[in-house]
Motif scaffolding. Sequence first.
Motif, mmCIF file in Angstrom:
data_model
loop_
_atom_site.group_PDB
_atom_site.id
_atom_site.type_symbol
_atom_site.label_atom_id
_atom_site.label_comp_id
_atom_site.label_asym_id
_atom_site.label_seq_id
_atom_site.Cartn_x
_atom_site.Cartn_y
_atom_site.Cartn_z
ATOM 1 N N SER A 149 -10.262 -0.657 4.601
ATOM 2 C CA SER A 149 -10.061 0.248 3.469
ATOM 3 C C SER A 149 -10.441 1.688 3.807
ATOM 4 C CB SER A 149 -10.887 -0.229 2.264
ATOM 5 O OG SER A 149 -12.280 -0.170 2.554
ATOM 6 N N ARG A 150 -11.160 1.893 4.926
ATOM 7 C CA ARG A 150 -11.506 3.260 5.336
ATOM 8 C C ARG A 150 -10.385 3.914 6.141
ATOM 9 N NH1 ARG A 150 -16.428 0.534 6.736
ATOM 10 N NH2 ARG A 150 -16.059 0.858 8.970
ATOM 11 N N ALA A 151 -9.357 3.157 6.451
ATOM 12 C CA ALA A 151 -8.302 3.673 7.335
ATOM 13 C C ALA A 151 -7.541 4.831 6.709
ATOM 14 C CB ALA A 151 -7.341 2.543 7.703
ATOM 15 N N THR A 152 -7.291 4.767 5.415
ATOM 16 C CA THR A 152 -6.518 5.840 4.775
ATOM 17 C C THR A 152 -7.232 7.187 4.911
ATOM 18 O OG1 THR A 152 -5.402 4.368 3.218
ATOM 19 C CG2 THR A 152 -5.617 6.677 2.568
ATOM 20 N N ALA A 153 -8.525 7.200 4.667
ATOM 21 C CA ALA A 153 -9.273 8.458 4.794
ATOM 22 C C ALA A 153 -9.263 8.960 6.229
ATOM 23 C CB ALA A 153 -10.713 8.253 4.314
ATOM 24 N N LEU A 154 -9.383 8.062 7.187
ATOM 25 C CA LEU A 154 -9.393 8.466 8.590
ATOM 26 C C LEU A 154 -8.020 8.953 9.029
ATOM 27 C CD1 LEU A 154 -11.583 5.564 10.029
ATOM 28 C CD2 LEU A 154 -12.273 7.949 9.683
ATOM 29 N N LEU A 155 -6.971 8.251 8.611
ATOM 30 C CA LEU A 155 -5.620 8.637 9.036
ATOM 31 C C LEU A 155 -5.153 9.921 8.364
ATOM 32 C CD1 LEU A 155 -3.926 5.105 8.987
ATOM 33 C CD2 LEU A 155 -4.489 6.456 11.012
ATOM 34 N N SER A 156 -5.613 10.168 7.130
ATOM 35 C CA SER A 156 -5.182 11.378 6.405
ATOM 36 C C SER A 156 -6.157 12.533 6.579
ATOM 37 C CB SER A 156 -5.034 11.062 4.911
ATOM 38 O OG SER A 156 -6.307 10.777 4.336
ATOM 39 N N ARG A 157 -7.174 12.310 7.429
ATOM 40 C CA ARG A 157 -8.204 13.332 7.672
ATOM 41 C C ARG A 157 -8.890 13.761 6.366
ATOM 42 N NH1 ARG A 157 -7.758 15.119 12.929
ATOM 43 N NH2 ARG A 157 -5.768 14.646 13.971
ATOM 44 N N GLY A 158 -9.139 12.773 5.529
ATOM 45 C CA GLY A 158 -9.884 13.016 4.307
ATOM 46 C C GLY A 158 -9.063 13.497 3.137
ATOM 47 N N LEU A 159 -7.752 13.657 3.296
ATOM 48 C CA LEU A 159 -6.912 14.118 2.194
ATOM 49 C C LEU A 159 -6.736 13.050 1.120
ATOM 50 C CD1 LEU A 159 -4.150 16.074 4.169
ATOM 51 C CD2 LEU A 159 -6.142 16.998 2.940
ATOM 52 N N ALA A 160 -6.863 11.795 1.490
ATOM 53 C CA ALA A 160 -6.731 10.705 0.522
ATOM 54 C C ALA A 160 -7.626 9.560 0.967
ATOM 55 C CB ALA A 160 -5.281 10.233 0.430
ATOM 56 N N THR A 161 -8.110 8.809 -0.014
ATOM 57 C CA THR A 161 -8.925 7.628 0.318
ATOM 58 C C THR A 161 -8.193 6.324 -0.019
ATOM 59 O OG1 THR A 161 -10.009 7.751 -1.851
ATOM 60 C CG2 THR A 161 -11.102 8.850 0.008
ATOM 61 N N VAL A 162 -7.323 6.366 -1.018
ATOM 62 C CA VAL A 162 -6.556 5.178 -1.428
ATOM 63 C C VAL A 162 -5.125 5.604 -1.723
ATOM 64 C CG1 VAL A 162 -6.280 3.338 -3.128
ATOM 65 C CG2 VAL A 162 -8.577 4.029 -2.414
ATOM 66 N N ILE A 163 -4.170 4.940 -1.086
ATOM 67 C CA ILE A 163 -2.749 5.201 -1.363
ATOM 68 C C ILE A 163 -2.086 3.870 -1.721
ATOM 69 C CG2 ILE A 163 -0.574 6.074 -0.481
ATOM 70 C CD1 ILE A 163 -2.112 7.774 1.510
ATOM 71 N N PRO A 164 -1.873 3.602 -3.019
ATOM 72 C CA PRO A 164 -1.202 2.360 -3.409
ATOM 73 C C PRO A 164 0.264 2.379 -2.962
ATOM 74 C CG PRO A 164 -2.376 3.345 -5.259
ATOM 75 C CD PRO A 164 -2.313 4.379 -4.177
ATOM 76 N N TYR A 165 0.773 1.217 -2.690
ATOM 77 C CA TYR A 165 2.179 1.085 -2.287
ATOM 78 C C TYR A 165 2.724 -0.204 -2.896
ATOM 79 C CZ TYR A 165 6.331 0.449 0.656
ATOM 80 O OH TYR A 165 7.624 0.266 1.110
ATOM 81 N N SER A 166 3.964 -0.141 -3.360
ATOM 82 C CA SER A 166 4.618 -1.340 -3.887
ATOM 83 C C SER A 166 6.098 -1.319 -3.547
ATOM 84 C CB SER A 166 4.436 -1.440 -5.410
ATOM 85 O OG SER A 166 5.045 -0.346 -6.068
ATOM 86 N N SER A 167 6.668 -2.503 -3.472
ATOM 87 C CA SER A 167 8.104 -2.662 -3.212
ATOM 88 C C SER A 167 8.528 -4.012 -3.767
ATOM 89 C CB SER A 167 8.399 -2.574 -1.712
ATOM 90 O OG SER A 167 7.815 -3.671 -1.021
ATOM 91 N N TRP A 168 9.818 -4.287 -3.717
ATOM 92 C CA TRP A 168 10.307 -5.596 -4.134
ATOM 93 C C TRP A 168 11.662 -5.874 -3.484
ATOM 94 C CZ3 TRP A 168 15.088 -5.536 -6.440
ATOM 95 C CH2 TRP A 168 15.479 -4.365 -7.082
ATOM 96 N N TYR A 169 12.002 -7.149 -3.407
ATOM 97 C CA TYR A 169 13.369 -7.544 -3.049
ATOM 98 C C TYR A 169 13.759 -8.737 -3.912
ATOM 99 C CZ TYR A 169 11.609 -11.456 -0.172
ATOM 100 O OH TYR A 169 11.004 -12.603 0.267
ATOM 101 N N ARG A 170 15.057 -8.933 -4.065
ATOM 102 C CA ARG A 170 15.551 -10.003 -4.930
ATOM 103 C C ARG A 170 16.780 -10.658 -4.287
ATOM 104 N NH1 ARG A 170 16.919 -7.173 -9.172
ATOM 105 N NH2 ARG A 170 14.903 -7.432 -10.196
ATOM 106 N N ASN A 171 16.800 -11.967 -4.270
ATOM 107 C CA ASN A 171 18.026 -12.682 -3.935
ATOM 108 C C ASN A 171 18.476 -13.467 -5.156
ATOM 109 O OD1 ASN A 171 17.047 -15.609 -3.742
ATOM 110 N ND2 ASN A 171 15.649 -14.583 -2.307
ATOM 111 N N SER A 172 19.753 -13.679 -5.261
ATOM 112 C CA SER A 172 20.294 -14.408 -6.405
ATOM 113 C C SER A 172 21.439 -15.293 -5.948
ATOM 114 C CB SER A 172 20.779 -13.440 -7.497
ATOM 115 O OG SER A 172 21.801 -12.583 -6.983
ATOM 116 N N GLY A 173 21.746 -16.263 -6.756
ATOM 117 C CA GLY A 173 22.836 -17.167 -6.438
ATOM 118 C C GLY A 173 23.489 -17.695 -7.701
ATOM 119 N N ARG A 174 24.785 -17.787 -7.670
ATOM 120 C CA ARG A 174 25.554 -18.432 -8.748
ATOM 121 C C ARG A 174 26.493 -19.421 -8.065
ATOM 122 N NH1 ARG A 174 26.677 -17.109 -14.180
ATOM 123 N NH2 ARG A 174 28.516 -18.176 -15.001
#
Length: 755
Positions: A407-432
Amino acid sequence: MRRLLALTVALVPSSYPALARAAEQTAVAAPIIVTAQKIEQRDLDVPITLSVATGPRLQELGVTDIGELSAYVPGLNIQIQSPHSPGFVIRGITSDNGSAQQPPRVSVYYNGVDISRARGAYQGLFDLARIEVAKGPQATLFGTAATIGAVNLVPNLARPGFSAGLTSAIGNLGTLREEGFINIGSERISARVAGQRKKRDGYVANLAPGQDDLYAQDQLGLRGALHFQPTESLSADLVLTYDRQRNSGTPFLSRRLGSTAAQGIFGAAYLGGSPASGAVLGGDELGIDRHVYDVNLTVTANFADGWSFTTTNGYRRFNSREVFDADGSAAWYLEFAEQAKGWQASHEGRFTYRDDQWRAIFGWNAFIEHGSQTVPFSTEVGTYLQCTANVIPGLGCVDANNQVTASRATALLSRGLATVIPYSSWYRNSGRNTTWSLFGDVSWKAASRLELLAGARLLIEDRRSGYAAQQPNAPLYGRPLLPLVDTAGATYTAKRSFTALLPRFSLLYHLSPASTLFATISQGRRSPAVQLSAASGPVPDLSIVPAETVWNYEAGLKIARGAVSGAVSVYYDRYRNFQVTVLDVSSGAVRIDNAGSAGNAGVEAELDVRPVRGVRFFGNMAYTGARIDDRPANGIYAGDRFRLQPRWQAAAGMMIEHSVSDAVSLFAAPNVTYRSKLYFELPNSEAISQSAVTLINARAGARLWSDRLEIAGFVRNLTDRRYLLDAGNVGGSFGYPTFIPAEPRTFGIEISARY
């Protein structure tokens, strides 16, 4: 058989004349009436390998969940990872895929209607007449999904007269179970209502705040049935069913991350989910919210000597969501949900004819299903990058004290500009998918003891698949975190049509009225998959997975004579285009691969012996040699055993009942089950496997007042054997396989009243 019975009598000490007389008056095992071939007939007269568990037998064994059934049926394995994700395995063929694009391989029928789609197939076990497990390809009888067999759930229907029953049970882990029924009616119209409620605390402690212990149960099943018979030649049965589960989370436990890694996979877990779980995944807590609605109508008319017409119609709707922590740790890393919903509608009409020489069924079937599988994903960007790629050497992911060092990686990678960066995505398959078919079976009594049968199903399929994804670029990374192509929510579609003719041929020879020999040749088929996703562009990425086909060759003996009943069969299956389900991070989703050719030779046997009144022994075994051919053309799968299929499985037990008086009898029913080593995934991996498992179960108690009241104690997994229910899973695709511990020792007491 006579020698066996004579030996039994001879072994009874002469100092017990009453017991000796009981041995001479051996209890007779009555043949079971089944409907596997669309008509009522003795199981002896069905020329296929058929295992039947009646409602009373299920109660005797203490089976209250369909996952427990497979321990007592040779050749069958049912893995209930959760009611949302059941796996049905017959002779090594697994049907557990949740993708709406991919067809099932094992038919599951409920009161004569196909419910095979995995996310809608789980059904509570209560007030059942019997469960029939037909093994070998059964397309003629059970549709296109019966690649290698079918599980047919037959509930008790409404019938004339009054009867009622109620069972209440309590046990360890906070177990509460209540089930019952009431039946009332006349010869013209009758009704039956039945239900079951099951609750249990989770058996895997969860250290995460705000989360329940894992694998808790909260399940409800309700069924209403109406029987209408205005004339002797016309009858109708309407069945309405509701099934609901609100279980806590599935314990995906990691051997590499957090408390589970430190204490072993049978210790406490720390599955915290995502802080954004409610908004992104659809639920604040890990667990399942599943609802199934089912309507079933069967009408039968006898319109001439030997002739009848039956129409069976069904509609089933399911909506199921499971929120799960795929990395098995405290990290906000691989947090997923799966939302599966859909509906199925079917209509079948068939004519039946019977006389002394001929028996025939022929008819038509129309089946349509529409479903979708949506998979939302939540993570924290720096945590994901660190746990997946170790972008900051030495930082790690999660330590043994459940501290998420990543969880400390975001602060280290952004050089302290951010501590938490949420991310979300989705995919969907369907069939008829829509299937029309014509089917028929004709049986001819060629001689006084010989019957020949031939049948076939001709089908036409339209399969339409859809795919959409929302995969935004992640800060600090500049690309989607999951290796999926972003369609910006646009849905791609593809459609293909297929036809097939699936035959079966059987021979049945009556050695005597109580014993038969049979042989059968049949073809099974898993429908081609219209597998659709997205490729760079973005553009549709379509692949057609060829139909999996199998030829089955089988022969066996069945007997029900006096005190002995049983069956033995040998078979050989030859597969072409064997389909394997793969979960691979390189594709980001579940897909089907063609593993080439495969073979399976096996034997199954069941035996039931009642040497004296009040004593019954049973045993069964199965050997399954299922494996993919060891040929270079089969690539990484060459020589592998089929997943979720042990080479050996067996069960043995007994039922003893002793009458203390006219009003009181005591009984005991201990049994032992065995399953050899199995692999959870393909390609096989020793790390993703389970060694042999032996379990001891028992049920014992007293019956009072002509069985009107029963008090019984029960125990399952008496020795508290620790073993795995499943392994690998989604986390394995990211380098962190997870492990699901099976149920520990459970015990309790139940009281049943019947009228």
